[in-house]
Design a protein around this motif. Structure first.
Motif, PDB file in Angstrom:
ATOM      1  N   GLY A 143       0.823  -1.206   0.000  1.00 32.37           N
ATOM      2  CA  GLY A 143       0.000   0.000   0.000  1.00 32.37           C
ATOM      3  C   GLY A 143       0.854   1.251   0.000  1.00 32.37           C
ATOM      4  N   TYR A 144       0.171   2.403  -0.041  1.00 34.27           N
ATOM      5  CA  TYR A 144       0.912   3.668  -0.022  1.00 34.27           C
ATOM      6  C   TYR A 144       1.711   3.826   1.272  1.00 34.27           C
ATOM      7  N   ASP A 145       1.274   3.122   2.322  1.00 36.08           N
ATOM      8  CA  ASP A 145       1.889   3.252   3.639  1.00 36.08           C
ATOM      9  C   ASP A 145       2.894   2.137   3.939  1.00 36.08           C
ATOM     10  N   SER A 146       3.323   1.411   2.917  1.00 35.97           N
ATOM     11  CA  SER A 146       4.259   0.305   3.127  1.00 35.97           C
ATOM     12  C   SER A 146       5.717   0.742   3.107  1.00 35.97           C
ATOM     13  N   GLY A 159       4.246   1.461 -14.010  1.00 33.54           N
ATOM     14  CA  GLY A 159       4.778   0.252 -14.603  1.00 33.54           C
ATOM     15  C   GLY A 159       5.883   0.534 -15.600  1.00 33.54           C
ATOM     16  N   ARG A 160       5.678   1.539 -16.449  1.00 30.95           N
ATOM     17  CA  ARG A 160       6.701   1.896 -17.429  1.00 30.95           C
ATOM     18  C   ARG A 160       7.966   2.408 -16.738  1.00 30.95           C
ATOM     19  N   ALA A 161       7.778   3.232 -15.713  1.00 28.38           N
ATOM     20  CA  ALA A 161       8.937   3.783 -15.004  1.00 28.38           C
ATOM     21  C   ALA A 161       9.732   2.690 -14.293  1.00 28.38           C
ATOM     22  N   ALA A 162       9.048   1.636 -13.866  1.00 24.02           N
ATOM     23  CA  ALA A 162       9.717   0.532 -13.178  1.00 24.02           C
ATOM     24  C   ALA A 162      10.372  -0.437 -14.150  1.00 24.02           C
ATOM     25  N   GLY A 163      10.152  -0.256 -15.450  1.00 25.09           N
ATOM     26  CA  GLY A 163      10.691  -1.186 -16.436  1.00 25.09           C
ATOM     27  C   GLY A 163       9.880  -2.451 -16.575  1.00 25.09           C
ATOM     28  N   MET A 164       8.607  -2.408 -16.133  1.00 20.05           N
ATOM     29  CA  MET A 164       7.712  -3.562 -16.231  1.00 20.05           C
ATOM     30  C   MET A 164       6.861  -3.468 -17.497  1.00 20.05           C
ATOM     31  N   VAL A 165       6.075  -4.484 -17.735  1.00 23.77           N
ATOM     32  CA  VAL A 165       5.181  -4.530 -18.893  1.00 23.77           C
ATOM     33  C   VAL A 165       3.824  -3.980 -18.468  1.00 23.77           C
ATOM     34  N   PRO A 166       3.426  -2.780 -18.931  1.00 24.32           N
ATOM     35  CA  PRO A 166       2.164  -2.191 -18.488  1.00 24.32           C
ATOM     36  C   PRO A 166       0.977  -2.741 -19.274  1.00 24.32           C
ATOM     37  N   VAL A 167      -0.035  -3.195 -18.549  1.00 22.84           N
ATOM     38  CA  VAL A 167      -1.239  -3.751 -19.158  1.00 22.84           C
ATOM     39  C   VAL A 167      -2.448  -3.033 -18.567  1.00 22.84           C
ATOM     40  N   GLY A 168      -3.273  -2.456 -19.419  1.00 21.04           N
ATOM     41  CA  GLY A 168      -4.465  -1.752 -18.959  1.00 21.04           C
ATOM     42  C   GLY A 168      -5.696  -2.639 -18.984  1.00 21.04           C
ATOM     43  N   LEU A 187       8.794  -1.624  -7.691  1.00 22.54           N
ATOM     44  CA  LEU A 187      10.140  -2.185  -7.575  1.00 22.54           C
ATOM     45  C   LEU A 187      10.291  -2.973  -6.275  1.00 22.54           C
ATOM     46  N   ALA A 188       9.573  -2.545  -5.234  1.00 18.98           N
ATOM     47  CA  ALA A 188       9.588  -3.316  -3.987  1.00 18.98           C
ATOM     48  C   ALA A 188       8.966  -4.689  -4.200  1.00 18.98           C
ATOM     49  N   GLY A 189       7.917  -4.752  -5.018  1.00 17.68           N
ATOM     50  CA  GLY A 189       7.326  -6.049  -5.342  1.00 17.68           C
ATOM     51  C   GLY A 189       8.293  -6.939  -6.094  1.00 17.68           C
ATOM     52  N   ALA A 190       8.998  -6.372  -7.076  1.00 17.88           N
ATOM     53  CA  ALA A 190       9.982  -7.142  -7.828  1.00 17.88           C
ATOM     54  C   ALA A 190      11.087  -7.655  -6.910  1.00 17.88           C
ATOM     55  N   ALA A 191      11.534  -6.791  -5.988  1.00 20.10           N
ATOM     56  CA  ALA A 191      12.586  -7.195  -5.056  1.00 20.10           C
ATOM     57  C   ALA A 191      12.121  -8.312  -4.136  1.00 20.10           C
ATOM     58  N   ALA A 192      10.876  -8.253  -3.703  1.00 18.76           N
ATOM     59  CA  ALA A 192      10.337  -9.295  -2.822  1.00 18.76           C
ATOM     60  C   ALA A 192      10.345 -10.652  -3.509  1.00 18.76           C
ATOM     61  N   TRP A 193      10.131 -10.637  -4.826  1.00 23.25           N
ATOM     62  CA  TRP A 193      10.128 -11.887  -5.588  1.00 23.25           C
ATOM     63  C   TRP A 193      11.512 -12.282  -6.092  1.00 23.25           C
ATOM     64  N   GLY A 194      12.454 -11.338  -6.088  1.00 23.90           N
ATOM     65  CA  GLY A 194      13.756 -11.609  -6.675  1.00 23.90           C
ATOM     66  C   GLY A 194      13.701 -11.744  -8.183  1.00 23.90           C
ATOM     67  N   LEU A 195      12.765 -11.018  -8.815  1.00 26.97           N
ATOM     68  CA  LEU A 195      12.588 -11.081 -10.263  1.00 26.97           C
ATOM     69  C   LEU A 195      13.024  -9.777 -10.923  1.00 26.97           C
ATOM     70  N   PRO A 196      13.560  -9.840 -12.131  1.00 21.18           N
ATOM     71  CA  PRO A 196      13.852  -8.607 -12.864  1.00 21.18           C
ATOM     72  C   PRO A 196      12.550  -7.931 -13.280  1.00 21.18           C
ATOM     73  N   PRO A 197      12.481  -6.610 -13.223  1.00 20.04           N
ATOM     74  CA  PRO A 197      11.226  -5.921 -13.554  1.00 20.04           C
ATOM     75  C   PRO A 197      10.681  -6.252 -14.927  1.00 20.04           C
ATOM     76  N   ASP A 198      11.552  -6.502 -15.912  1.00 20.99           N
ATOM     77  CA  ASP A 198      11.040  -6.738 -17.261  1.00 20.99           C
ATOM     78  C   ASP A 198      10.385  -8.098 -17.434  1.00 20.99           C
ATOM     79  N   ARG A 199      10.381  -8.903 -16.376  1.00 25.54           N
ATOM     80  CA  ARG A 199       9.654 -10.188 -16.407  1.00 25.54           C
ATOM     81  C   ARG A 199       8.356 -10.112 -15.620  1.00 25.54           C
TER      82      ARG A 199
END
Length: 230
Positions: free
Chosen positions: A149-152, A190-199, A164-176
């Motif tokens: 959440g915003y307060d995490s 999503g774009r700023a994090a280097g992830m795949v943005p899906v609407g 990016l905190a979510g990616a770190a928790a999983w140990g995954l690269p953002p682009d996956r």
């Protein structure tokens, strides 16, 4: 278009997992009643929330749609100037107590993703506590880890920090990882994090608003299995 090869999916909560207007109209009405009991003008509170009381709908520019819960509380402080912390706590309790309305059959939409080995998490501008309460109430809390959440401690969208905190928790690269959301804030993050943005079109934004920011725009999360070729 298809997006095979992803290993994780981060979801926005409201407008993505849950229908936004149906879920959050009762929140606006509860906030208006709460502040009216303390002497505020109901019409002014509704306007600040961006909520049409007659139609029970939020305006597209409503801060409740995209801003953090803390920012919504800040906007409402003028109606409770003597106790901002108490107001924020009341708003969080009201948010946690609402009954979320699923945007689709969540278990049916999400179970194939989990069965295929994808990690699933939630990144929301709501509080983490309210988000967990909603997921528990919807019967799908077991599918998501982490819930951010915003307060995490990582900021709020459109900042990429919580993603990016979510990616770190999983140990995954953002682009996956895919970031799935119904608002520009979700997709920009999503774009700023280097992830795949899906609407997805289960929130207030339409395809024209989301398409320039997304790799794909889906009717709902129920269409993710086809997109991910599962």
């Amino acid at each position: 278009m298809s997006l095979p090869g992803l290993r994780g999916v981060l979801f926005d909560k409201d407008g993505t997992l849950f229908g936004f207007q149906q879920t959050w109209a009762p929140f606006a009405e509860a906030v208006i009643a709460d502040l009216a009991d303390r002497g505020a003008d109901p019409g002014e509170v509704a306007w600040t929330l961006g909520f049409d009381r007659d139609r029970r709908l939020y305006r597209p520019d409503s801060p409740v749609i995209a801003e953090t819960a803390a920012e919504v509380a800040r906007l409402l402080e003028r109606f409770a100037p003597d106790d901002p912390p108490g107001l924020a706590a009341r708003l969080d309790r009201l948010a946690a107590g609402i009954a979320p309305v699923p945007a689709t059959d969540l278990r049916a939409a999400l179970s194939p993703l989990a069965a295929a080995g994808l990690r699933l998490g939630v990144v929301t501008n709501d509080s983490a506590g309210a988000a967990r309460a909603h997921l528990v109430r919807a019967g799908v809390a077991d599918l998501f880890d982490p819930v951010i959440g915003y307060d995490s401690g990582h900021g709020g969208k459109p900042d990429p920090g919580p993603l990016l905190a979510g990616a770190a928790a999983w140990g995954l690269p953002p682009d996956r990882i895919a970031m799935v959301g119904d608002s520009a804030h979700d997709l920009v993050a999503g774009r700023a994090a280097g992830m795949v943005p899906v609407g997805v079109l289960t929130g207030p934004a339409d395809r024209a608003a989301l398409a320039p920011l997304a790799r794909a725009v889906l009717p709902s999360i129920a269409d993710l299995t086809d997109l991910l070729e599962l």
